[in-house]
Design a protein around this motif. Structure first.
Motif, PDB file in Angstrom:
ATOM      1  N   THR A   1       0.837  -1.200   0.000  1.00  0.00           N
ATOM      2  CA  THR A   1       0.000   0.000   0.000  1.00  0.00           C
ATOM      3  C   THR A   1       0.875   1.255   0.000  1.00  0.00           C
ATOM      4  O   THR A   1       0.573   2.226  -0.688  1.00  0.00           O
ATOM      5  CB  THR A   1      -0.939  -0.006   1.221  1.00  0.00           C
ATOM      6  OG1 THR A   1      -1.806  -1.138   1.100  1.00  0.00           O
ATOM      7  CG2 THR A   1      -1.773   1.248   1.297  1.00  0.00           C
TER       8      THR A   1
ATOM      9  N   ASP B   1      -5.821  -1.637  -4.885  1.00  0.00           N
ATOM     10  CA  ASP B   1      -5.108  -2.306  -3.806  1.00  0.00           C
ATOM     11  C   ASP B   1      -5.827  -3.607  -3.453  1.00  0.00           C
ATOM     12  O   ASP B   1      -7.057  -3.658  -3.475  1.00  0.00           O
ATOM     13  CB  ASP B   1      -5.099  -1.365  -2.587  1.00  0.00           C
ATOM     14  CG  ASP B   1      -3.870  -1.566  -1.705  1.00  0.00           C
ATOM     15  OD1 ASP B   1      -3.135  -2.546  -1.921  1.00  0.00           O
ATOM     16  OD2 ASP B   1      -3.657  -0.733  -0.810  1.00  0.00           O
ATOM     17  N   ASP B   2      -5.044  -4.626  -3.134  1.00  0.00           N
ATOM     18  CA  ASP B   2      -5.595  -5.922  -2.701  1.00  0.00           C
ATOM     19  C   ASP B   2      -6.519  -6.559  -3.731  1.00  0.00           C
ATOM     20  O   ASP B   2      -7.635  -6.973  -3.422  1.00  0.00           O
ATOM     21  CB  ASP B   2      -6.320  -5.764  -1.356  1.00  0.00           C
ATOM     22  CG  ASP B   2      -5.333  -5.459  -0.230  1.00  0.00           C
ATOM     23  OD1 ASP B   2      -4.234  -6.043  -0.244  1.00  0.00           O
ATOM     24  OD2 ASP B   2      -5.652  -4.639   0.643  1.00  0.00           O
TER      25      ASP B   2
ATOM     26  N   ARG C   1       4.642  -3.020   9.458  1.00  0.00           N
ATOM     27  CA  ARG C   1       3.471  -2.534  10.186  1.00  0.00           C
ATOM     28  C   ARG C   1       3.647  -2.784  11.678  1.00  0.00           C
ATOM     29  O   ARG C   1       3.324  -1.959  12.512  1.00  0.00           O
ATOM     30  CB  ARG C   1       2.212  -3.205   9.674  1.00  0.00           C
ATOM     31  CG  ARG C   1       0.969  -2.671  10.357  1.00  0.00           C
ATOM     32  CD  ARG C   1      -0.287  -3.153   9.699  1.00  0.00           C
ATOM     33  NE  ARG C   1      -0.333  -2.755   8.297  1.00  0.00           N
ATOM     34  CZ  ARG C   1      -0.964  -3.433   7.357  1.00  0.00           C
ATOM     35  NH1 ARG C   1      -1.581  -4.546   7.671  1.00  0.00           N
ATOM     36  NH2 ARG C   1      -0.970  -3.009   6.119  1.00  0.00           N
TER      37      ARG C   1
END
Ligand code: ADP
Ligand code: MG
Length: 448
Positions: free
Chosen positions: A157, A213-214, A312
């Motif tokens: 992302t 995205d995704d 993350r």
């Protein structure tokens, strides 16, 4: 217009910094300035227009609270960009493409943190990074589509965002659409239900840059695959840029139609793997700096050493630490970090041994080159050092069998497993070899 003399501004910023360390960023100092303050309304000028939506969404309340606390008055805060008279920032204003203005389909918010500048490069993500940079510079001319895949929290992302931000800043005439796969599917279903397919097609097929995205979630949306296929083809033929991310490579997305799999592979498929210790160190320092946080080296090392999974979680650790420090009014140091996050990870595998250090030791000992180790050659003089390298990597680093195999010219994990077993068996049988291994292992542990 002359800027008002607004002496309380530094105090407001400071208040935000202490009370809301989470949302506070280093660039606030240079890029935000008070523009006017009348009738209980504080207008804050945002020097980089694309950052405004982020500020509006995440920072309005903190700044409002801070302004009230500092001035002791009821204040409403508004973020404005340089030419807010028009309020037409070049950010994602795709809906202007349509003419009826009804269907305000949301797009993803651009998060200023996710820029190319703040993206830490390492061997694990270099390829994906450089492709993303090329695409952002000249959309539609290099790799089309660009397909980035990798596990959770590895920066997909982030790269997609960085592409959008760069294009928004450099090509303000381009129409961009940046959404998740889920948004695409919902938009499609909604338009079908309300008989607005023409609008839907217009929305997607007039784009210069489509970023989804995704995309792995397209697997569950049969009818949408068909529509996406046509959208894809049309954009592709017109040389409009398409960028997709996924948690796995195209061919592993279940139920994805074959024709889409092959479309996704037409441009460039780039993967991102787990960050090495060095990359993690740089990520932790970078994230801390972004928040204006001065983390001591030993704390950075502790975090990077404990958390190996993804960026993350590294960031999560910083947030936790920062939260504790501000809640208990303590300084961030190693002691606090150990209390909050726990001590250094403890098992035989060190956080300081890198692939490179192992390769250095092995190449020196066996007089081979990295290129030979990574080649397909299977002669004993190359195969043995290669197997020993894998054995050392397995023993002294936290990389998976797959990652180790990938390093050696894309060998699969069973090959790595086999190599390790071969080394173990031989060490059982041959004392000399066992001693040689131990010596190599010691050299690796002692940094060469
Ligand atoms: P993904 O989409 O792959 O699940 P994200 O892009 O959301 O992961 O990344 C999760 C967090 O980690 C974000 O805060 C992102 O900025 C950070 N991050 C990931 N990779 C990097 C990197 N190479 N350098 C700096 N930050 C990174
Ligand atoms: Mg993501």
């Amino acid at each position: 217009m002359a800027k008002p003399d607004f002496t309380l501004w530094p105090d407001i910023l400071k208040h935000v910094q202490t009370a809301y360390p989470d949302i506070c960023r280093q660039w606030f100092v240079d890029e935000l300035e008070p523009q006017s303050f009348d009738s209980g309304r504080l207008v804050i000028n945002v020097k980089v227009p694309f950052k405004k939506p982020y500020l509006e969404n995440h920072c309005t309340e903190p700044f409002t609270e801070a302004a009230q606390a500092v001035t002791g008055k009821l204040v409403a805060v508004k973020f404005a960009d340089t030419d807010d008279a028009q309020d037409l920032t070049p950010e994602l204003v795709m809906e202007h493409v349509g003419d009826n203005g009804e269907s305000q389909v949301d797009q993803l918010l651009l998060i200023p943190d996710y820029s190319f500048d703040s993206f830490v490069r390492g061997p694990e993500n270099h390829f994906a990074w450089s492709a993303a940079v090329a695409v952002a510079k000249e959309p539609g001319t290099h790799y089309n589509p660009l397909f980035i895949h990798g596990g959770v929290g590895l920066g997909k992302t982030h790269l997609l965002q960085a592409i959008c931000q760069t294009v928004v800043q450099n090509h303000d005439d381009m129409s961009i659409r940046y959404i998740t796969c889920e948004m695409f599917v919902n938009d499609f279903l909604d338009c079908i239900e309300h008989g607005r397919m023409q609008e839907f097609r217009k929305r997607y097929r007039n784009l210069d840059l489509l970023v989804i995205d995704d995309i792995q979630f397209l697997e569950i949306a049969d009818r949408t695959q068909e529509e996406f296929f046509h959208t894809f083809n049309e954009l592709h033929q017109l040389k409009r840029q398409i960028v997709l991310s996924s948690d796995r490579p195209p061919e592993e997305i279940p139920k994805l139609e074959e024709r889409l799999v092959s479309r996704f592979k037409m441009g460039l498929v780039a993967d991102i793997s787990r960050p090495s210790f060095e990359t993690r160190i740089a990520i932790v320092s970078g994230k801390a700096k972004l928040r204006g946080l001065d983390l001591p080296d030993d704390v950075v090392k502790l975090i990077a050493g404990r958390i190996e999974t993804n960026a993350r979680e590294l960031e999560g650790a910083i947030t936790t630490l920062q939260g504790h420090a501000s809640l208990h009014n303590r300084q961030i140091n190693l002691q606090l970090a150990i209390e909050v996050l726990g001590g250094p990870a403890q098992d035989g595998r060190s956080n300081h041994v890198t692939f490179q250090s192992i390769i250095d030791v092995v190449c020196d000992h066996y007089d081979v080159t990295l290129r030979e180790l990574q080649s397909k050659k299977r002669t004993k003089s190359i195969a043995e050092p290669r197997q020993v390298s894998m054995w050392l990597m397995r023993r002294r680093t936290r990389y998976s069998l797959q990652e180790i195999g990938g390093y050696f010219g894309g060998r699969d994990h069973t090959t790595v497993m086999h190599s390790i077993k071969t080394v173990d068996e031989r060490a059982e049988l041959e004392d000399d070899f066992a001693r040689e291994l131990e010596a190599l292992d010691n050299r690796v542990l002692n940094g060469g």
